[in-house]
Design a protein around this motif. Structure first.
Motif, PDB file in Angstrom:
ATOM      1  N   LEU A   1      -5.982   1.715   7.921  1.00  0.00           N
ATOM      2  CA  LEU A   1      -7.394   1.395   8.015  1.00  0.00           C
ATOM      3  C   LEU A   1      -7.609   0.575   6.791  1.00  0.00           C
ATOM      4  CD1 LEU A   1      -9.093   4.532   9.387  1.00  0.00           C
ATOM      5  CD2 LEU A   1      -8.672   2.379  10.439  1.00  0.00           C
ATOM      6  N   MET A   2      -7.042   0.853   5.701  1.00  0.00           N
ATOM      7  CA  MET A   2      -7.145   0.164   4.268  1.00  0.00           C
ATOM      8  C   MET A   2      -6.741  -1.519   4.676  1.00  0.00           C
ATOM      9  SD  MET A   2      -5.854   2.514   1.131  1.00  0.00           S
ATOM     10  CE  MET A   2      -6.197   1.410  -0.075  1.00  0.00           C
ATOM     11  N   ALA A   3      -5.358  -1.356   5.275  1.00  0.00           N
ATOM     12  CA  ALA A   3      -4.868  -2.724   5.562  1.00  0.00           C
ATOM     13  C   ALA A   3      -6.093  -3.337   6.608  1.00  0.00           C
ATOM     14  CB  ALA A   3      -3.542  -2.654   6.249  1.00  0.00           C
ATOM     15  N   ASP A   4      -6.443  -2.891   7.454  1.00  0.00           N
ATOM     16  CA  ASP A   4      -7.538  -3.243   8.286  1.00  0.00           C
ATOM     17  C   ASP A   4      -8.638  -4.053   7.577  1.00  0.00           C
ATOM     18  OD1 ASP A   4      -9.294  -3.807  10.092  1.00  0.00           O
ATOM     19  OD2 ASP A   4     -10.012  -1.739  10.568  1.00  0.00           O
ATOM     20  N   TRP A   5      -9.125  -3.247   6.503  1.00  0.00           N
ATOM     21  CA  TRP A   5     -10.318  -3.509   5.570  1.00  0.00           C
ATOM     22  C   TRP A   5      -9.718  -4.722   4.742  1.00  0.00           C
ATOM     23  CZ3 TRP A   5     -10.753  -2.998   0.028  1.00  0.00           C
ATOM     24  CH2 TRP A   5     -12.185  -3.110  -0.311  1.00  0.00           C
ATOM     25  N   LEU A   6      -8.602  -5.053   4.356  1.00  0.00           N
ATOM     26  CA  LEU A   6      -8.290  -6.072   3.611  1.00  0.00           C
ATOM     27  C   LEU A   6      -7.853  -7.244   4.223  1.00  0.00           C
ATOM     28  CD1 LEU A   6      -5.489  -3.982   1.156  1.00  0.00           C
ATOM     29  CD2 LEU A   6      -7.951  -4.932   0.341  1.00  0.00           C
ATOM     30  N   ILE A   7      -7.416  -7.068   5.436  1.00  0.00           N
ATOM     31  CA  ILE A   7      -6.983  -8.399   6.084  1.00  0.00           C
ATOM     32  C   ILE A   7      -8.087  -8.696   7.295  1.00  0.00           C
ATOM     33  CG2 ILE A   7      -5.155  -9.273   7.554  1.00  0.00           C
ATOM     34  CD1 ILE A   7      -3.285  -7.366   6.139  1.00  0.00           C
ATOM     35  N   GLU A   8      -8.655  -9.785   7.335  1.00  0.00           N
ATOM     36  CA  GLU A   8      -9.591 -10.126   8.043  1.00  0.00           C
ATOM     37  C   GLU A   8      -9.168 -10.341   9.621  1.00  0.00           C
ATOM     38  OE1 GLU A   8     -13.120 -13.483   8.703  1.00  0.00           O
ATOM     39  OE2 GLU A   8     -12.689 -12.673   6.425  1.00  0.00           O
ATOM     40  N   ALA A   9      -7.951 -10.899   9.611  1.00  0.00           N
ATOM     41  CA  ALA A   9      -7.563 -11.204  11.112  1.00  0.00           C
ATOM     42  C   ALA A   9      -6.591  -9.918  11.683  1.00  0.00           C
ATOM     43  CB  ALA A   9      -6.420 -12.366  11.024  1.00  0.00           C
TER      44      ALA A   9
ATOM     45  N   PHE B   1      -5.172   6.429   7.262  1.00  0.00           N
ATOM     46  CA  PHE B   1      -5.785   5.809   6.109  1.00  0.00           C
ATOM     47  C   PHE B   1      -5.354   4.553   5.305  1.00  0.00           C
ATOM     48  CE2 PHE B   1      -7.569   5.771   1.527  1.00  0.00           C
ATOM     49  CZ  PHE B   1      -8.912   5.671   1.876  1.00  0.00           C
ATOM     50  N   ILE B   2      -3.841   4.468   5.505  1.00  0.00           N
ATOM     51  CA  ILE B   2      -3.182   3.305   4.842  1.00  0.00           C
ATOM     52  C   ILE B   2      -3.520   2.140   5.857  1.00  0.00           C
ATOM     53  CG2 ILE B   2      -1.142   2.280   4.242  1.00  0.00           C
ATOM     54  CD1 ILE B   2      -1.816   4.152   2.119  1.00  0.00           C
TER      55      ILE B   2
ATOM     56  N   LEU C   1       0.764  -1.274  -0.071  1.00  0.00           N
ATOM     57  CA  LEU C   1       0.075   0.027   0.102  1.00  0.00           C
ATOM     58  C   LEU C   1       0.903   1.318   0.069  1.00  0.00           C
ATOM     59  CD1 LEU C   1      -2.778  -1.074   2.466  1.00  0.00           C
ATOM     60  CD2 LEU C   1      -3.102  -0.740  -0.091  1.00  0.00           C
ATOM     61  N   ASN C   2       1.867   1.304   0.859  1.00  0.00           N
ATOM     62  CA  ASN C   2       2.939   2.472   0.700  1.00  0.00           C
ATOM     63  C   ASN C   2       3.595   2.630  -0.592  1.00  0.00           C
ATOM     64  OD1 ASN C   2       2.506   3.358   3.249  1.00  0.00           O
ATOM     65  ND2 ASN C   2       3.922   2.085   4.185  1.00  0.00           N
TER      66      ASN C   2
ATOM     67  N   LEU D   1       0.003  14.133   6.717  1.00  0.00           N
ATOM     68  CA  LEU D   1       0.659  13.006   6.556  1.00  0.00           C
ATOM     69  C   LEU D   1       0.291  11.884   7.404  1.00  0.00           C
ATOM     70  CD1 LEU D   1       4.125  13.982   5.185  1.00  0.00           C
ATOM     71  CD2 LEU D   1       2.123  13.351   3.959  1.00  0.00           C
ATOM     72  N   LEU D   2       0.067  12.381   8.843  1.00  0.00           N
ATOM     73  CA  LEU D   2      -0.618  11.285   9.639  1.00  0.00           C
ATOM     74  C   LEU D   2      -2.006  10.948   9.397  1.00  0.00           C
ATOM     75  CD1 LEU D   2       0.309  13.478  12.925  1.00  0.00           C
ATOM     76  CD2 LEU D   2       1.493  11.340  12.298  1.00  0.00           C
ATOM     77  N   ALA D   3      -2.891  11.535   8.555  1.00  0.00           N
ATOM     78  CA  ALA D   3      -4.005  11.230   8.426  1.00  0.00           C
ATOM     79  C   ALA D   3      -3.948  10.194   7.206  1.00  0.00           C
ATOM     80  CB  ALA D   3      -4.941  12.176   7.774  1.00  0.00           C
ATOM     81  N   ILE D   4      -3.040  10.468   6.278  1.00  0.00           N
ATOM     82  CA  ILE D   4      -2.648   9.470   5.036  1.00  0.00           C
ATOM     83  C   ILE D   4      -2.241   8.109   5.627  1.00  0.00           C
ATOM     84  CG2 ILE D   4      -1.318   9.157   3.039  1.00  0.00           C
ATOM     85  CD1 ILE D   4      -1.661  12.478   2.471  1.00  0.00           C
TER      86      ILE D   4
END
Length: 114
Positions: A75-83, A72-73, A42-43, A66-69
């Motif tokens: 949270l995207m990993a959270d959305w992609l990975i169920e565990a 967000f990255i 993602l990075n 940049l902290l918000a970005i």
């Protein structure tokens, strides 16, 4: 080989931070390695696009956006990975700050050993 070592070290940091922070949950070490790999991807692919799109806001906030970005990255990993779960934006910000801090220390120590 260097990238693989960095992913494993980042996975270890992710696992340690998930045990310290109450709002971040990782199922096991393998999941932490997957989180580290997904965050790296993602990075590489998404973050530059977000940086270009939010450049005016980043300049106006003197880079604090940049902290918000980074959050967000995460949270995207959270959305992609169920565990892997992060309980909210502020936990993602804190996790991002601590992850970056500990990565810089561990990677500097790994470079020094060589």
């Amino acid at each position: 080989m260097k990238t693989l070592l960095q992913i494993v070290l980042t996975g270890l940091i992710v696992l340690i931070l998930s045990n310290i922070l109450g709002g971040v949950y990782v199922a096991d070490f393998f999941t932490a390695i997957v989180v580290a790999a997904i965050l790296a991807l993602l990075n590489i692919f998404i973050k530059p696009i977000l940086l270009i799109l939010t450049l005016p806001v980043t300049v106006v906030t003197f880079g604090l956006f940049l902290l918000a970005i980074n959050a967000f990255i995460i949270l995207m990993a959270d959305w992609l990975i169920e565990a892997f779960r992060v309980d909210g934006f502020w936990w993602a910000v804190l996790f991002s700050i601590l992850l970056s801090f500990f990565q810089s220390i561990v990677f500097a120590l790994a470079q020094r050993k060589r």
